[in-house]
Enzyme design. Structure first.
Site, PDB file in Angstrom:
ATOM      1  N   MET A 170     -11.106   9.541  17.419  1.00 51.88           N
ATOM      2  CA  MET A 170     -12.358   9.269  18.139  1.00 51.88           C
ATOM      3  C   MET A 170     -12.116   8.923  19.613  1.00 51.88           C
ATOM      4  O   MET A 170     -12.953   9.208  20.461  1.00 51.88           O
ATOM      5  CB  MET A 170     -13.138   8.158  17.413  1.00 51.88           C
ATOM      6  CG  MET A 170     -14.487   7.875  17.997  1.00 51.88           C
ATOM      7  SD  MET A 170     -15.556   9.347  18.171  1.00 51.88           S
ATOM      8  CE  MET A 170     -16.432   9.356  16.621  1.00 51.88           C
ATOM      9  N   ARG A 176      -2.529  -2.156  -3.433  1.00 52.52           N
ATOM     10  CA  ARG A 176      -3.780  -1.450  -3.189  1.00 52.52           C
ATOM     11  C   ARG A 176      -3.709  -0.149  -3.976  1.00 52.52           C
ATOM     12  O   ARG A 176      -2.794   0.654  -3.775  1.00 52.52           O
ATOM     13  CB  ARG A 176      -3.933  -1.158  -1.704  1.00 52.52           C
ATOM     14  CG  ARG A 176      -5.198  -0.433  -1.454  1.00 52.52           C
ATOM     15  CD  ARG A 176      -5.271   0.108  -0.090  1.00 52.52           C
ATOM     16  NE  ARG A 176      -6.539   0.809   0.028  1.00 52.52           N
ATOM     17  CZ  ARG A 176      -6.965   1.331   1.148  1.00 52.52           C
ATOM     18  NH1 ARG A 176      -6.266   1.204   2.230  1.00 52.52           N
ATOM     19  NH2 ARG A 176      -8.106   1.976   1.176  1.00 52.52           N
ATOM     20  N   HIS A 222     -18.083   1.685   7.189  1.00 51.42           N
ATOM     21  CA  HIS A 222     -16.620   1.599   7.342  1.00 51.42           C
ATOM     22  C   HIS A 222     -16.171   2.898   7.999  1.00 51.42           C
ATOM     23  O   HIS A 222     -16.069   3.954   7.356  1.00 51.42           O
ATOM     24  CB  HIS A 222     -15.959   1.411   5.971  1.00 51.42           C
ATOM     25  CG  HIS A 222     -14.457   1.386   6.032  1.00 51.42           C
ATOM     26  ND1 HIS A 222     -13.713   0.235   5.858  1.00 51.42           N
ATOM     27  CD2 HIS A 222     -13.567   2.369   6.275  1.00 51.42           C
ATOM     28  CE1 HIS A 222     -12.437   0.518   5.989  1.00 51.42           C
ATOM     29  NE2 HIS A 222     -12.316   1.815   6.236  1.00 51.42           N
ATOM     30  N   ARG A 264     -12.160  15.359   7.692  1.00 52.75           N
ATOM     31  CA  ARG A 264     -12.899  15.789   6.495  1.00 52.75           C
ATOM     32  C   ARG A 264     -14.328  16.161   6.864  1.00 52.75           C
ATOM     33  O   ARG A 264     -14.937  15.548   7.745  1.00 52.75           O
ATOM     34  CB  ARG A 264     -12.931  14.672   5.450  1.00 52.75           C
ATOM     35  CG  ARG A 264     -11.583  14.347   4.866  1.00 52.75           C
ATOM     36  CD  ARG A 264     -11.752  13.453   3.638  1.00 52.75           C
ATOM     37  NE  ARG A 264     -10.490  12.832   3.284  1.00 52.75           N
ATOM     38  CZ  ARG A 264     -10.271  11.519   3.281  1.00 52.75           C
ATOM     39  NH1 ARG A 264     -11.239  10.674   3.593  1.00 52.75           N
ATOM     40  NH2 ARG A 264      -9.094  11.048   2.940  1.00 52.75           N
ATOM     41  N   ASN A 293       0.880  -1.168   0.000  1.00 51.92           N
ATOM     42  CA  ASN A 293       0.000   0.000   0.000  1.00 51.92           C
ATOM     43  C   ASN A 293       0.916   1.216   0.000  1.00 51.92           C
ATOM     44  O   ASN A 293       1.526   1.550   1.014  1.00 51.92           O
ATOM     45  CB  ASN A 293      -0.880  -0.030   1.258  1.00 51.92           C
ATOM     46  CG  ASN A 293      -1.921   1.069   1.264  1.00 51.92           C
ATOM     47  OD1 ASN A 293      -1.944   1.922   0.367  1.00 51.92           O
ATOM     48  ND2 ASN A 293      -2.777   1.061   2.261  1.00 51.92           N
ATOM     49  N   GLU A 350      -8.218  -5.567   4.804  1.00 48.91           N
ATOM     50  CA  GLU A 350      -8.041  -5.263   3.385  1.00 48.91           C
ATOM     51  C   GLU A 350      -6.840  -6.000   2.787  1.00 48.91           C
ATOM     52  O   GLU A 350      -6.885  -6.459   1.648  1.00 48.91           O
ATOM     53  CB  GLU A 350      -7.889  -3.741   3.204  1.00 48.91           C
ATOM     54  CG  GLU A 350      -9.219  -3.033   3.397  1.00 48.91           C
ATOM     55  CD  GLU A 350      -9.101  -1.610   3.907  1.00 48.91           C
ATOM     56  OE1 GLU A 350      -8.542  -1.433   5.018  1.00 48.91           O
ATOM     57  OE2 GLU A 350      -9.551  -0.691   3.224  1.00 48.91           O
ATOM     58  N   GLY A 409     -15.632   1.792  13.845  1.00 48.14           N
ATOM     59  CA  GLY A 409     -16.739   0.836  13.751  1.00 48.14           C
ATOM     60  C   GLY A 409     -16.477  -0.435  14.540  1.00 48.14           C
ATOM     61  O   GLY A 409     -17.372  -1.003  15.163  1.00 48.14           O
ATOM     62  N   HIS A 434     -13.060   2.718  -0.335  1.00 45.15           N
ATOM     63  CA  HIS A 434     -13.098   1.629   0.662  1.00 45.15           C
ATOM     64  C   HIS A 434     -13.653   0.336   0.076  1.00 45.15           C
ATOM     65  O   HIS A 434     -14.145  -0.533   0.814  1.00 45.15           O
ATOM     66  CB  HIS A 434     -13.938   2.021   1.907  1.00 45.15           C
ATOM     67  CG  HIS A 434     -13.367   3.150   2.696  1.00 45.15           C
ATOM     68  ND1 HIS A 434     -14.121   4.205   3.153  1.00 45.15           N
ATOM     69  CD2 HIS A 434     -12.093   3.401   3.097  1.00 45.15           C
ATOM     70  CE1 HIS A 434     -13.345   5.051   3.808  1.00 45.15           C
ATOM     71  NE2 HIS A 434     -12.114   4.589   3.784  1.00 45.15           N
TER      72      HIS A 434
END
Ligand code: ADP
Length: 398
Positions: free
Chosen positions: A281, A88, A205, A238, A6, A383, A331, A177
């Site tokens: 978070m 990715r 997600h 964002r 990635n 992923e 999540g 995603h």
């Protein structure tokens, strides 16, 4: 062995798997970062972390450095033991609908889509070029974040702007995603012992970047991110969905340029912008629990927005929903967020089991109680494993 890569503009994350008794085990993982700055290479192997300062001038020297350390640490005997490399890649536009061998044509498509993903596609291209040169015998496979969403119908992906901008420039909703949504869809099919093609899901997600997907008959039907990842849910930094006139308003009423304002919307908004505390978070939850009003506001707006999308997608699925899933950093881990989201939904009969919501788990857990009309899951996404499984198909189908 299969290597998963990635790559961003200044870093290359990697994870290598080996197939042992039909099981894909992680052999080594790490990151080469600060490429073209001062260069750091971190490798986790055999429960040890190795860290090297190395002048990584470009992606090629970073890849060289990674492969040299693989040999020095006796991780691999021979570079040619790496049979496949999965990349990715963020943007494949409308053309790339599934994982594919990276041919000249695919490289051209990735290049053409730089205008849609200027921060992501160039890093992927640089890594592809470097690995092609250094591991010439490996099969190079591209997995694209946009592919999963290429099944969205036109009425869900078109913006209400002049049609020619779609036709001539490709200005439309693409969504992101996708690799995670693909993984979760297959996972739920296994959990529920159902055929993937008959599954209707709403998948949240929620990572630093966050989006939600409406999956109808196993395929993406709608999603919250758009032409770029800026649209949709409130994220770490964002803004998500806003009135686009805010851009003009801020330019005219502050000393900022267009680039400045986009920087604000991408990097200084979301949880960070509302709370003024953090984009993380965990920090928001802590400040909320201490009674910080702006953290409470940020948390509530965040959860409300997800609830709004779930209700919208439940309507698109005409109430035929096999499961609602929470995944990615927030999540998977933030019980408070999951609870708040479900509490904000008033017109669907959703009932969460608080014990299960708070319970530790390894892979996945159903968190609704028997009164709930719909199943709710928390599931850990993976992923890299998804990409690895795709690469494996290309190797074994040789
Ligand atoms: P990325 O999009 O960068 O891959 P992740 O999926 O790792 O992001 O998600 C990062 C987010 O997950 C951060 O906001 C972090 O605070 C949040 N997170 C991780 N663990 C917890 C936790 N235990 N409680 C609340 N939030 C968490």
């Amino acid at each position: 062995m299969i290597l998963i890569v990635n790559s961003g503009s200044s870093s290359i994350k990697f994870k290598m798997y080996e197939n042992k008794n039909e099981h894909l085990n992680i052999l080594v993982e790490g990151i080469a970062e600060r490429i073209n700055v001062d260069g750091i290479l971190k490798i986790k192997f055999n429960n040890q972390i190795y860290e090297y300062k190395d002048k990584l001038n470009d992606h090629l020297s970073a890849v060289d450095s990674i492969l040299t350390k693989f040999e020095e640490l006796n991780i691999i005997e021979n570079i040619d033991n790496i049979k496949g490399i999965g990349f990715r890649i963020v943007h494949g536009g409308e053309k790339i609908i599934k994982p594919c061998i990276i041919t000249k044509e695919v490289i051209e498509i990735i290049k053409r889509n730089i205008k849609l993903a200027p921060l992501h596609n160039p890093g992927a291209l640089a890594a592809i070029t470097a690995f092609k040169q250094t591991v010439p015998k490996a099969k190079l496979i591209g997995c694209f974040d946009t592919s999963f969403h290429t099944t969205m119908p036109k009425h869900n992906f078109l913006y209400a702007i002049p049609y020619e901008y779609y036709e001539k420039l490709g200005a439309r909703k693409y969504g992101f995603h996708g690799i995670s949504y693909d993984y979760i869809t297959s996972k739920v099919a296994k959990i529920l012992d159902r055929n993937e093609n008959n599954l209707n899901l709403i998948i949240c997600h929620l990572g630093n970047g966050a989006s939600i997907a409406c999956v109808k008959n196993g395929k993406s039907y709608d999603t919250s991110m758009g032409l770029t990842p800026l649209a949709g849910l409130v994220m770490g930094t964002r803004c998500g969905d806003i009135d686009s006139s805010i851009i003009d308003f801020l330019i005219k009423n502050t000393e900022q340029t267009l680039d400045d304002v986009f920087n604000v919307l991408n990097k200084k908004s979301g949880l960070l912008g509302i709370s003024g505390i953090s984009s993380d978070m965990r920090d928001i939850c802590q400040a909320k629990n201490e009674g910080n009003e702006r953290a409470i506001l940020a948390f509530n707006i965040y959860a409300q927005k997800i609830a709004d999308y779930i209700v919208k997608y439940a309507n698109l699925l005409e109430g035929e929903i096999d499961a609602i899933i929470f995944t990615a950093g927030i999540g998977e881990n933030a019980a408070d967020v999951r609870k708040a989201v479900i509490d904000y939904i008033k017109i669907m009969k959703l009932d969460m089991d608080d014990n299960l919501n708070n319970k530790n788990y390894y892979d996945y857990l159903k968190i609704n109680n028997d009164d709930s009309e719909y199943k709710i899951f928390k599931i850990r996404t993976d992923e890299e494993l998804m990409i690895c499984q795709e690469v494996q198909k290309f190797i074994t189908n040789e």
